[in-house]
Design a protein around this motif. Structure first.
Motif, short mmCIF file in Angstrom:
data_model
loop_
_atom_site.label_atom_id
_atom_site.label_comp_id
_atom_site.label_asym_id
_atom_site.label_seq_id
_atom_site.Cartn_x
_atom_site.Cartn_y
_atom_site.Cartn_z
N GLY A 121 65.19 26.53 45.23
CA GLY A 121 65.48 26.84 46.64
C GLY A 121 64.71 28.06 47.09
N VAL A 122 64.72 29.10 46.26
CA VAL A 122 63.99 30.32 46.61
C VAL A 122 62.49 30.03 46.67
CG1 VAL A 122 63.32 32.60 45.74
CG2 VAL A 122 65.73 31.92 45.75
N ALA A 123 62.00 29.18 45.77
CA ALA A 123 60.57 28.83 45.79
C ALA A 123 60.21 28.20 47.12
CB ALA A 123 60.25 27.88 44.63
N ILE A 124 61.05 27.28 47.58
CA ILE A 124 60.80 26.64 48.88
C ILE A 124 60.82 27.69 50.00
CG2 ILE A 124 61.72 25.04 50.61
CD1 ILE A 124 62.71 23.31 48.30
N ALA A 125 61.82 28.57 49.95
CA ALA A 125 61.96 29.59 51.00
C ALA A 125 60.74 30.48 51.05
CB ALA A 125 63.23 30.41 50.76
N ILE A 126 60.25 30.91 49.88
CA ILE A 126 59.08 31.80 49.85
C ILE A 126 57.86 31.09 50.43
CG2 ILE A 126 57.42 32.93 48.30
CD1 ILE A 126 59.72 33.63 46.47
N THR A 127 57.68 29.83 50.05
CA THR A 127 56.52 29.08 50.55
C THR A 127 56.59 28.95 52.07
OG1 THR A 127 56.70 27.81 48.53
CG2 THR A 127 55.17 27.00 50.19
N ALA A 128 57.77 28.54 52.56
CA ALA A 128 57.92 28.33 54.00
C ALA A 128 57.72 29.62 54.77
CB ALA A 128 59.29 27.74 54.30
N LEU A 129 58.34 30.70 54.28
CA LEU A 129 58.22 31.99 54.94
C LEU A 129 56.77 32.45 54.96
CD1 LEU A 129 59.64 34.48 56.18
CD2 LEU A 129 59.75 35.43 53.88
N GLY A 130 56.12 32.36 53.79
CA GLY A 130 54.73 32.79 53.68
C GLY A 130 53.85 32.05 54.67
#
Lengths: 297, 333
Positions: free
Chosen positions: A267-276
């Motif tokens: 979930g955090v991996a997805i969040a970081i990608t989307a935010l970036g």
């Protein structure tokens, strides 16, 4: 106009490496772009260097090490079958990013093309936009699930389904800014000079419709990564032997109470990608505007 | 007199307005241009003046075929502009250029100055060669900008400089006629003078013709050989510049001249200003369009539209009383 000294100072455009450094400096001065580039850059780096970072196979079972919390042996813990989560998240990135990139490329081609045609030719506008309306009437995820269910589960299916969902949205955004830009005097000047419609669209209209386009495409990438997770979660994406982030969350959800890291980590991996990506898109929009150059002086 | 370059005959442009009421059969029609005829000779500058909304900019767009005309004919350099297909039109366009009013909207902000100036040539199929780039530098020098500015973007220039870039773009294909659509109206007065002088120099150098559209009689007088005065979609008077100013034969022309400010407190004559507002072109007054605002209006003016009549050498006016008008005007003062 600023003082003349300043104008003469930036006279000759630098060439080669110097020019590259100057451009890079200008890009990195934009905070949004810099943060986005670092975040998304590290995701991409980890994705491609993934196999070098860990020698554990993402599918290697180890029944004695089930549900291990994060430790030095297993940086991000292990899942219900004792598989190393670090390896699984890294390998999962490949699939998620591949799907996101494919959907963005398809959007950049078809969404921009259809949007430009609809905005530029009033006759096509009604037809294209009513089709877009029909597609947009469905909730995005529901439509994607429907298409994916009809085509059968595979990563190709996910790409097609997500493109069908997002192309009308991109076309809408492009169309609305084309409608504004095509009325400007410089478009009329180009027509008065005998430029063809194709030239006017490619050289005058689209470059000036770029700002919302970039933001929209970075949106589409982020949403595709998220939606692919939803499709995979429902069993409509890639077959489960290949771990994508969505599949990881889907598998981990049964053990959310006992082993939260199984869902939190992907979930955090997805969040970081989307935010970036969103930061990157915002920054890119500002940096690519020639009017922004003036501020560095 | 030299050869006629463009011959505009009975040009009409009606805009049909969309109404939301489906029961209205006759949609309202704006008669933006209502039968306009004029010629421009080689090397001549024709000024086209009138209030905003009188259709003068529409005339400019029509003769460039940027808007489809409702009827009429435009013959440019032996080509019938209005009936040409798009491919044929494209080849004529290099001889027919336009300078816009707003120097901020008329230059593509994503292009460098060089790309902007050379765009008409690229659009005509020229390739980007060192010779062409050198030509761009030459054009910049011609309009009074240093050639080293060529890699800049439009936002780095002031309004007057941008207008010079717009002029450079217009003259790049060596056109025969340039339509200047309020080309200096957006500029400061001091800059206006510089740009006007530049345009006159360029005309002398390149031997082209101008159709100079404007609302400021003083500016138009300065640059024009002949002036056409437009009112509500029609030309009401057309004459040589000095003739028009010494012997205006239409009450509207007289009113426009009376409105030119005089820079001397004692010499300020009794202002015979135009009364009232420009009537809506949706429902223009019957008869002479000007009669509701005309101080000399008679019954015939309310019923019968006057035609442009020959009133002397190259002087035409459309007023029933054009012969008596100079006396009447002096009597009124």
């Amino acid at each position: 106009m600023q003082s003349h000294i300043e104008i003469d100072a930036v006279e000759d455009e630098p060439t080669g490496l110097a020019r590259f450094y100057a451009t890079a400096r200008r890009f990195m001065r934009n905070r949004s772009f810099a943060i986005g580039a670092v975040l998304f850059g590290s995701v991409v780096l980890v994705t491609f260097l993934g196999p070098l970072l860990t020698d554990v196979s993402p599918n290697a079972l180890s029944m004695r090490n089930r549900f291990q919390p994060p430790s030095f042996d297993n940086l991000l813990g292990t899942d219900n079958l004792g598989r190393d989560m670090f390896a699984r998240v890294i390998y999962g990135a490949q699939l998620s990013l591949m799907i996101g990139t494919s959907v963005v490329i398809l959007n950049a081609i078809f969404g921009v093309m259809l949007g430009a045609l609809a905005g530029f030719y009033a006759r096509l506008d009604n037809i294209l936009m009513r089709i877009a309306d029909a597609l947009m009437a469905f909730p995005a995820v529901l439509l994607a699930i429907g298409i994916a269910a009809a085509l059968g589960p595979s990563s190709m299916t996910a790409i097609i389904a997500l493109s069908v969902v997002y192309v009308p949205r991109t076309a809408r955004v492009v169309r609305s800014s084309v409608l504004v830009v095509k009325e400007l005097d410089f478009v009329m000047a180009a027509r008065a000079s005998g430029a063809t419609d194709f030239r006017i669209i490619m050289k005058h209209v689209l470059p000036n419709s770029m700002a919302p386009m970039i933001v929209q495409l970075s949106f589409v990438f982020a949403y595709s990564v998220l939606s692919e997770a939803v499709l995979s979660f429902m069993g409509l994406g890639a077959p489960p032997t290949v771990p994508s982030w969505g599949i990881l969350i889907s598998e981990g959800r049964a053990y959310m109470r006992e082993a939260a890291w199984l869902t939190v980590v992907p979930g955090v991996a997805i969040a970081i990608t989307a935010l970036g990506l969103n930061l990157l898109g915002d920054g890119l929009r500002d940096v690519l505007d020639p009017r922004m150059k003036v501020e560095e002086g | 007199m030299s050869k006629v370059l463009i011959n505009v005959a009975n040009l009409v442009k009606h805009f049909t307005l969309a109404t939301s009421n489906p029961f209205v059969r006759d949609k309202p029609v704006v008669r933006a241009v209502d039968g306009v005829s004029f010629t421009v000779s080689e090397g001549e500058t024709l000024g086209l003046v009138g209030e905003s909304g009188c259709g003068k900019s529409t005339v400019g767009r029509l003769i460039l075929n940027l808007l489809p005309a409702s009827s009429g004919a435009v013959e440019f350099d032996g080509h019938d502009i209005l009936s040409m297909d798009s491919a044929g039109m494209r080849s004529v366009r290099k001889d027919l250029q336009i300078i816009f009013q707003d120097p901020h909207a008329s230059l593509n902000p994503r292009m460098t100055v060089e790309e902007i100036i050379l765009e008409p040539l690229y659009a005509q199929g020229h390739k980007r060669t060192p010779e062409l780039r050198a030509y761009a530098a030459e054009l910049l020098e011609m309009v009074g900008l240093p050639a080293r500015f060529r890699n800049r973007h439009p936002h780095q220039f002031s309004g007057g400089q941008r207008q010079r870039i717009g002029i450079a773009r217009a003259i790049a294909p060596k056109p025969k006629l340039v339509v200047c659509d309020e080309a200096v109206s957006a500029l400061d007065v001091s800059v206006q003078a510089q740009v006007i002088n530049l345009m006159q120099d360029l005309k002398a150098k390149m031997g082209m013709s101008y159709l100079f559209i404007g609302h400021d009689l003083a500016v138009v007088r300065h640059i024009s050989d002949r002036i056409a005065v437009m009112y509500l979609g029609r030309i009401v008077e057309i004459a040589r510049c000095d003739d028009l100013f010494s012997r205006p034969l239409h009450p509207y022309t007289q009113a426009l001249m009376a409105a030119i400010p005089v820079a001397h407190p004692r010499l300020r004559h009794k202002r015979d200003r135009v009364r009232g507002e420009l009537p809506s072109p949706l429902s223009p007054p019957k008869g002479c369009h000007f009669h509701p605002r005309c101080p000399f209006a008679q019954d015939i003016c309310r019923s019968e539209a006057p035609q442009l009549r020959q009133m002397g050498d190259e002087h035409q006016a459309s007023c029933h009383f054009a012969e008596d008008l100079p006396e009447k005007a002096t009597a009124a003062q």
